[in-house]
Design a protein around this motif. Structure first.
Motif, mmCIF file in Angstrom:
data_model
loop_
_atom_site.group_PDB
_atom_site.id
_atom_site.type_symbol
_atom_site.label_atom_id
_atom_site.label_comp_id
_atom_site.label_asym_id
_atom_site.label_seq_id
_atom_site.Cartn_x
_atom_site.Cartn_y
_atom_site.Cartn_z
ATOM 1 N N ASN A 94 0.808 -0.936 -0.093
ATOM 2 C CA ASN A 94 -0.034 -0.060 0.114
ATOM 3 C C ASN A 94 0.780 1.259 -0.070
ATOM 4 N N GLY A 95 0.670 2.119 -0.865
ATOM 5 C CA GLY A 95 1.166 3.568 -1.168
ATOM 6 C C GLY A 95 0.780 4.425 -0.111
ATOM 7 N N LYS A 96 1.896 5.327 0.555
ATOM 8 C CA LYS A 96 1.591 6.126 1.509
ATOM 9 C C LYS A 96 0.188 7.267 1.138
ATOM 10 N N ASP A 97 -0.416 7.827 2.015
ATOM 11 C CA ASP A 97 -1.505 8.705 1.675
ATOM 12 C C ASP A 97 -0.744 10.199 1.164
ATOM 13 N N GLY A 98 -1.408 10.798 0.234
ATOM 14 C CA GLY A 98 -0.805 12.039 -0.237
ATOM 15 C C GLY A 98 -1.110 12.964 0.591
#
Length: 259
Positions: free
Chosen positions: A114-118
């Motif tokens: 999962n990518g980091k929240d922008g």
């Protein structure tokens, strides 16, 4: 081809809605067609009854492309609709291609992390009070000054808008019927500036039979401009006739809000 200010003109068949682009004013519409004008076409994808479409919108439905002749919502594109014109008909089905060989199944890939929240974006600027607003809805009797010949100067001001300096698109639609015993011809112009301005944004005209009942003739204009004032003027060929007008939509929208 467009005019010197980028306006396109077309004739819409009253019976089928078919659209015919013309080089106005060199070419004219017939008595069985309406004159339409716009300054840009906007592709809106597949038609949806939940979407409001402005004049000049292009949509796809059942393989054909349709152009909006005036603002509408939940009006299904068809050859009998006064809101849509056929822009490009669906082509015939091509020959069935040969079945290709079945390829081997590929290996399943590992799930990605999962990518980091922008970061939160900045708040947008406040919109102007003119965006999408309905400026004028009116139904009433109007006496239009006669012009003698079709295409002459219009004399009667239906409405004039004064706006903050900016770039806008104005769309006006209205029905008109004659209250007198003479048949007539009504000609209307959308102008940048006041009623005597020679900068014309769009024109519309239609024939009105004697003692007709509203709604009878539908007129629509759409034009873009940059400035602070726009005016709608109309006239008729018979000076003694009185007309019953009913505006169905008059909207002014900043160009920046259009897709």
């Amino acid at each position: 081809m467009p005019s010197s200010n980028g306006t396109f003109f077309a004739c819409s068949a009253k019976s089928t809605g078919a659209l015919r682009v013309i080089d106005y004013p060199t070419k004219k519409c017939t008595s069985k067609e309406r004159l339409l004008s716009w300054q840009r076409l906007s592709w809106r994808g597949a038609w949806s009854k939940a979407t409001t479409y402005a004049g000049g919108s292009l949509v796809s439905r059942s393989g054909s492309t349709w152009v909006a002749l005036r603002s509408s919502k939940a009006r299904t594109p068809s050859s009998s609709s006064p809101y849509w014109g056929l822009f490009a008909a669906r082509g015939s089905a091509g020959a069935k291609g040969a079945t290709g060989p079945t390829g081997p199944p590929g290996p399943s890939g590992a799930p990605g992390a999962n990518g980091k929240d922008g970061a939160d974006g900045k708040d947008g600027a406040d919109g102007t009070s003119t965006a999408g607003s309905t400026f004028f809805k009116h139904a009433g009797v109007v006496d239009l000054t006669g012009i003698g010949t079709v295409g002459s100067q219009d004399f009667t001001t239906l409405h004039s808008w004064t706006l903050p300096q900016g770039s806008y698109i104005v769309t006006a639609e209205w029905d008109v019927a004659s209250k007198d015993s003479s048949a007539d011809f009504v000609h209307c112009t959308l102008r940048k500036g006041g009623a005597t301005s020679s900068t014309l944004l769009a024109v519309a005209a239609t024939s009105i039979p004697a003692a007709s009942v509203k709604p009878f003739g539908n007129l629509a204009v759409t034009g873009g401009f940059t400035g602070t004032q726009v005016t709608l003027t109309c006239s008729s060929t018979v000076d003694t006739n009185v007309f019953d007008l009913a505006f169905t939509a008059v909207k002014v929208s900043p160009l920046a809000t259009l897709s």
